[in-house]
Design a protein around this motif. Structure first.
Motif, PDB file in Angstrom:
ATOM      1  N   UNK A 222       8.848   2.501  11.898  1.00 25.87           N
ATOM      2  CA  UNK A 222       8.754   3.922  12.258  1.00 25.87           C
ATOM      3  C   UNK A 222      10.100   4.608  12.147  1.00 25.87           C
ATOM      4  N   UNK A 223      11.157   3.907  12.563  1.00 28.38           N
ATOM      5  CA  UNK A 223      12.495   4.485  12.475  1.00 28.38           C
ATOM      6  C   UNK A 223      12.963   4.605  11.027  1.00 28.38           C
ATOM      7  N   UNK A 224      12.506   3.699  10.181  1.00 30.25           N
ATOM      8  CA  UNK A 224      12.856   3.753   8.759  1.00 30.25           C
ATOM      9  C   UNK A 224      12.178   4.943   8.094  1.00 30.25           C
ATOM     10  N   UNK A 225      10.871   5.051   8.290  1.00 30.17           N
ATOM     11  CA  UNK A 225      10.102   6.175   7.739  1.00 30.17           C
ATOM     12  C   UNK A 225       8.755   6.214   8.445  1.00 30.17           C
ATOM     13  N   UNK A 226       8.606   7.133   9.342  1.00 34.24           N
ATOM     14  CA  UNK A 226       7.401   7.208  10.168  1.00 34.24           C
ATOM     15  C   UNK A 226       6.156   7.569   9.366  1.00 34.24           C
ATOM     16  N   UNK A 227       6.336   8.041   8.136  1.00 33.61           N
ATOM     17  CA  UNK A 227       5.204   8.472   7.311  1.00 33.61           C
ATOM     18  C   UNK A 227       4.720   7.388   6.348  1.00 33.61           C
ATOM     19  N   UNK A 228       5.379   6.242   6.359  1.00 35.37           N
ATOM     20  CA  UNK A 228       5.021   5.154   5.439  1.00 35.37           C
ATOM     21  C   UNK A 228       4.607   3.923   6.236  1.00 35.37           C
ATOM     22  N   UNK A 229       3.452   3.355   5.920  1.00 36.90           N
ATOM     23  CA  UNK A 229       2.949   2.195   6.650  1.00 36.90           C
ATOM     24  C   UNK A 229       3.603   0.909   6.168  1.00 36.90           C
ATOM     25  N   UNK A 230       3.622  -0.128   7.003  1.00 35.28           N
ATOM     26  CA  UNK A 230       4.134  -1.438   6.559  1.00 35.28           C
ATOM     27  C   UNK A 230       3.406  -1.952   5.319  1.00 35.28           C
ATOM     28  N   UNK A 231       2.101  -1.686   5.223  1.00 34.60           N
ATOM     29  CA  UNK A 231       1.326  -2.135   4.055  1.00 34.60           C
ATOM     30  C   UNK A 231       1.863  -1.524   2.771  1.00 34.60           C
ATOM     31  N   UNK A 232       2.262  -0.279   2.855  1.00 35.46           N
ATOM     32  CA  UNK A 232       2.769   0.412   1.678  1.00 35.46           C
ATOM     33  C   UNK A 232       4.038  -0.254   1.151  1.00 35.46           C
ATOM     34  N   UNK A 233       4.931  -0.639   2.060  1.00 34.99           N
ATOM     35  CA  UNK A 233       6.149  -1.347   1.640  1.00 34.99           C
ATOM     36  C   UNK A 233       5.783  -2.650   0.933  1.00 34.99           C
ATOM     37  N   UNK A 234       4.813  -3.364   1.477  1.00 34.82           N
ATOM     38  CA  UNK A 234       4.415  -4.652   0.901  1.00 34.82           C
ATOM     39  C   UNK A 234       3.831  -4.471  -0.499  1.00 34.82           C
ATOM     40  N   UNK A 235       2.988  -3.471  -0.666  1.00 40.03           N
ATOM     41  CA  UNK A 235       2.391  -3.215  -1.973  1.00 40.03           C
ATOM     42  C   UNK A 235       3.447  -2.804  -2.997  1.00 40.03           C
ATOM     43  N   UNK A 236       4.377  -1.987  -2.577  1.00 37.01           N
ATOM     44  CA  UNK A 236       5.431  -1.541  -3.487  1.00 37.01           C
ATOM     45  C   UNK A 236       6.363  -2.691  -3.872  1.00 37.01           C
ATOM     46  N   UNK A 237       6.546  -3.639  -2.962  1.00 33.62           N
ATOM     47  CA  UNK A 237       7.405  -4.790  -3.257  1.00 33.62           C
ATOM     48  C   UNK A 237       6.868  -5.553  -4.468  1.00 33.62           C
ATOM     49  N   UNK A 238       5.599  -5.927  -4.435  1.00 33.98           N
ATOM     50  CA  UNK A 238       5.037  -6.711  -5.532  1.00 33.98           C
ATOM     51  C   UNK A 238       4.888  -5.870  -6.799  1.00 33.98           C
TER      52      UNK A 238
END
Length: 372
Positions: A222-238
């Motif tokens: 949330x502190x990193x970006x409250x508008x982006x979900x953890x799932x989104x980071x994971x999908x973008x990683x791969x």
């Protein structure tokens, strides 16, 4: 929806995995699944992935009812998989394949994979000539493109690729920021690149493990970006890997579908500061004693009907949120009719677990945690 080219086809960067479909009264909720498919199709998702064993074979039927019957065959790509370890004789491959065509209601599969290969399963494949089986199906026009999904060690992967790379057109690998290097997916990915094999990503969120964290880590996101979900980071990683043409997400409700589609509408690869942030997340997460279960339920055929993934989920809930552990413990004691102690240690589950979890010992650990 952003797309990438594979073998002359524009494939949506987000693929719809049908391993974890919505449930109602113990069955797939076809009404909710239909809404999910309709939304996905309307937003450009054109790659759908199923397998012979998903939901006990009912995933393929659900795909027929909610995708195949409703949409033009040229508007989507369907991938299916041959669960080779179920074959007791060579003829079983043919029986499974024909059953898959019947269940899904199609005349051909766009992408067809030898399923979940590893060192042990390759014994079956070699014994019953699995690669030539799917090659023959391609000659018959019942399979357009041949690939494999892989859950083994790098040396086995290397052996398979070196022997069969001329007929393989793509590979499906488990890639996520939690275990990319731990399970040697990084080395497998680089070898696939060497042989010009495009990659499908499975388990980018590791069955939800990378979407639901402790309160401590949730606060970090949330502190990193409250508008982006953890799932989104994971999908973008791969999906930031250049030779990945689609990333599968096993979506279980409309919320998952909308969030995942939002990630790929205006896809942006991860930036350097985001990679560093995820490393920080892993460092904090390492202090939690989590069972790395993805809830794929390959172990569902338990002789004594233990809900293995359900028990592991409750265990992880206790680890992630000790302040509300009483709730997970109450669910274990009251909602699950078969407890972990019913295990007869037949190891049937461990033989099919793609994550190579020592299930028997982890069940004992979970029971102790959930009853104290």
């Amino acid at each position: 929806m952003k797309s990438r080219n594979l073998l002359g086809k524009n494939i949506s960067m987000l693929g719809f995995g049908t391993m974890r479909l919505p449930q109602k009264d113990g069955e797939i909720d076809l009404n909710e699944f239909q809404e999910m498919v309709d939304y996905a199709m309307a937003n450009g998702v054109n790659y759908y992935d199923t397998a012979y064993i998903y939901h006990g074979g009912k995933s393929e039927v659900a795909v027929r009812e909610c995708l195949v019957k409703k949409y033009d065959r040229n508007s989507y790509y369907l991938a299916d998989k041959l669960s080779v370890w179920l074959a007791k004789e060579k003829e079983d491959y043919e029986k499974m394949f024909n059953e898959q065509l019947e269940r899904t209601g199609v005349e051909y599969f766009d992408f067809y994979l030898l399923h979940s290969l590893d060192k042990e399963k390759m014994v079956n494949v070699k014994k019953f000539d699995g690669f030539n089986f799917v090659k023959e199906k391609k000659k018959q026009g019942k399979v357009k493109h041949i690939g494999m999904s892989f859950h083994g060690d790098y040396e086995t992967f290397k052996e398979i690729i070196e022997e069969h790379h001329e007929m393989l057109e793509f590979v499906q690998l488990q890639i996520n920021y939690l275990d990319y290097k731990i399970i040697e997916s990084d080395k497998c990915y680089e070898l696939a690149k060497k042989y010009n094999l495009k990659v499908i990503v499975m388990e980018p969120i590791k069955g939800g493990v990378l979407s639901k964290f402790s309160e401590e880590i949730e606060t970090m996101f949330k502190e990193k970006n409250n508008n982006v979900t953890p799932s989104s980071y994971a999908l973008r990683y791969s999906s930031s890997l250049e030779d990945v043409f689609t990333t599968l997400s096993g979506m279980s409700n409309m919320e998952h579908v909308k969030d995942n589609i939002e990630t790929f509408k205006n896809f942006k690869p991860l930036e350097e500061n985001e990679y560093k942030f995820l490393e920080e997340v892993l460092e904090v997460n390492s202090k939690y004693n989590l069972i790395k279960c993805t809830k794929c339920d390959y172990c569902i055929e338990c002789p004594v009907n233990i809900n293995i993934s359900g028990i592991f989920t409750l265990f992880n809930d206790v680890e992630n949120a000790p302040d509300t552990a009483w709730n997970s413990k109450a669910m274990y004691k009251g909602s699950l009719p078969v407890k972990a102690t019913a295990c007869i240690e037949c190891k049937k589950c461990e033989k099919v677990c793609p994550q190579n979890i020592e299930i028997i010992s982890k069940l004992k650990e979970a029971h102790e945690k959930l009853t104290t």
